[in-house]
Scaffold this motif. Structure first.
Motif, PDB file in Angstrom:
ATOM      1  N   VAL A  78      -3.219  34.060  42.027  1.00  0.00           N
ATOM      2  CA  VAL A  78      -2.060  34.279  41.154  1.00  0.00           C
ATOM      3  C   VAL A  78      -2.321  35.587  40.433  1.00  0.00           C
ATOM      4  CG1 VAL A  78      -0.710  33.445  39.204  1.00  0.00           C
ATOM      5  CG2 VAL A  78      -1.653  31.807  40.843  1.00  0.00           C
ATOM      6  N   THR A  79      -1.431  36.566  40.631  1.00  0.00           N
ATOM      7  CA  THR A  79      -1.641  37.903  40.080  1.00  0.00           C
ATOM      8  C   THR A  79      -0.464  38.310  39.207  1.00  0.00           C
ATOM      9  OG1 THR A  79      -2.819  38.492  42.111  1.00  0.00           O
ATOM     10  CG2 THR A  79      -2.156  40.302  40.659  1.00  0.00           C
ATOM     11  N   HIS A  80      -0.750  38.706  37.966  1.00  0.00           N
ATOM     12  CA  HIS A  80       0.275  39.232  37.055  1.00  0.00           C
ATOM     13  C   HIS A  80       0.262  40.747  37.135  1.00  0.00           C
ATOM     14  CE1 HIS A  80       1.627  40.842  33.109  1.00  0.00           C
ATOM     15  NE2 HIS A  80       2.624  40.009  33.364  1.00  0.00           N
ATOM     16  N   THR A  81       1.440  41.350  37.308  1.00  0.00           N
ATOM     17  CA  THR A  81       1.582  42.802  37.344  1.00  0.00           C
ATOM     18  C   THR A  81       2.553  43.219  36.247  1.00  0.00           C
ATOM     19  OG1 THR A  81       1.267  42.774  39.742  1.00  0.00           O
ATOM     20  CG2 THR A  81       2.190  44.785  38.783  1.00  0.00           C
ATOM     21  N   PRO A  82       2.078  43.971  35.229  1.00  0.00           N
ATOM     22  CA  PRO A  82       3.011  44.432  34.189  1.00  0.00           C
ATOM     23  C   PRO A  82       4.030  45.406  34.776  1.00  0.00           C
ATOM     24  CG  PRO A  82       0.731  45.110  33.708  1.00  0.00           C
ATOM     25  CD  PRO A  82       0.740  44.442  35.047  1.00  0.00           C
ATOM     26  N   ASN A  88       9.693  45.923  38.164  1.00  0.00           N
ATOM     27  CA  ASN A  88       9.652  45.012  37.015  1.00  0.00           C
ATOM     28  C   ASN A  88       8.339  44.244  36.943  1.00  0.00           C
ATOM     29  OD1 ASN A  88      12.231  45.766  36.349  1.00  0.00           O
ATOM     30  ND2 ASN A  88      13.107  43.735  36.454  1.00  0.00           N
ATOM     31  N   GLU A  89       8.102  43.671  35.758  1.00  0.00           N
ATOM     32  CA  GLU A  89       6.979  42.758  35.584  1.00  0.00           C
ATOM     33  C   GLU A  89       7.118  41.621  36.584  1.00  0.00           C
ATOM     34  OE1 GLU A  89       5.097  39.757  32.214  1.00  0.00           O
ATOM     35  OE2 GLU A  89       6.817  41.007  31.709  1.00  0.00           O
ATOM     36  N   ARG A  90       5.965  41.147  37.108  1.00  0.00           N
ATOM     37  CA  ARG A  90       6.019  40.114  38.132  1.00  0.00           C
ATOM     38  C   ARG A  90       4.747  39.281  38.150  1.00  0.00           C
ATOM     39  NH1 ARG A  90       7.774  42.724  42.574  1.00  0.00           N
ATOM     40  NH2 ARG A  90       8.575  44.230  41.124  1.00  0.00           N
TER      41      ARG A  90
END
Length: 195
Positions: free
Chosen positions: A97-101, A115-117
């Motif tokens: 699970v990876t958060h990308t600003p 976009n943020e994802r």
């Protein structure tokens, strides 16, 4: 009725924020409607998932169909009227699970690709939860190392967004059962038969 995790807490915040309006004309309507809207937005109805096929990850309108490096991407734009609980398009093992600003452009625009994802990387496909202009919270419900069944709940996005599924090269664009502009339901509408 079921609600996405955290919905009652958000509704309580909306109630507290609306309380000052209780003493102005029609203010009681604001006090009642603000938390009711938050709960309605975070509703989480049960779904009847078909026995086979890759199902839609979200309720809404198919807004993106394209091939990327031999992978097939199908994106579903969720309007404010849609259910925002996201579901697994097919069974799989969650690896990362990876958060990308990023930005917060309208989720239906081409600019939303920056976009943020949050990307949920399963063993043979991905789901990308993309924040929209008003969405500021993406809530994945799973930690890596878990297995999910087709149609299982995998997350939700508060207040608007897009959910994309990326399928490997074994899935061809010509085999899709939907096209841009079609309305789909998370966990129920089959996008393509399994390969």
């Amino acid at each position: 009725m079921q609600f996405a995790p955290g919905a009652r807490r958000l509704a309580a915040y909306a109630l507290v924020a609306a309380l000052p309006f209780a003493f102005v004309p029609l203010g009681l309507a604001v006090v009642v409607l603000a938390p009711a809207f938050v709960l309605w937005f975070h509703r989480d109805p049960d779904r009847d998932t078909p026995a086979s096929g890759v199902v839609a990850p979200a309720d809404g309108t198919v807004s993106v169909i394209r091939e990327e490096d031999d992978w097939l991407r199908v994106g579903v734009y969720m309007s404010a009227a849609d259910v925002h609980v996201n579901r697994a398009p097919k069974s799989g093992f969650l690896e990362h699970v990876t958060h990308t600003p990023g930005a917060h452009k309208p989720a239906f625009s081409k600019d939303s690709d920056r976009n943020e994802r949050v990307t949920l990387q399963f063993d043979d496909y991905e789901v990308v939860l993309i924040a929209g202009a008003f969405a500021r919270r993406i809530h994945p419900h799973l930690d890596p190392g878990r297995t999910v069944e087709r149609g299982g709940r995998i997350g939700h996005i508060s207040f608007g967004s897009r959910a994309d599924v990326k399928l490997p090269p074994t899935y061809e664009k010509s085999a899709l059962l939907v096209e841009e502009g079609d309305t789909v339901r998370a966990g129920e509408t089959v996008l393509v038969e399994e390969q």
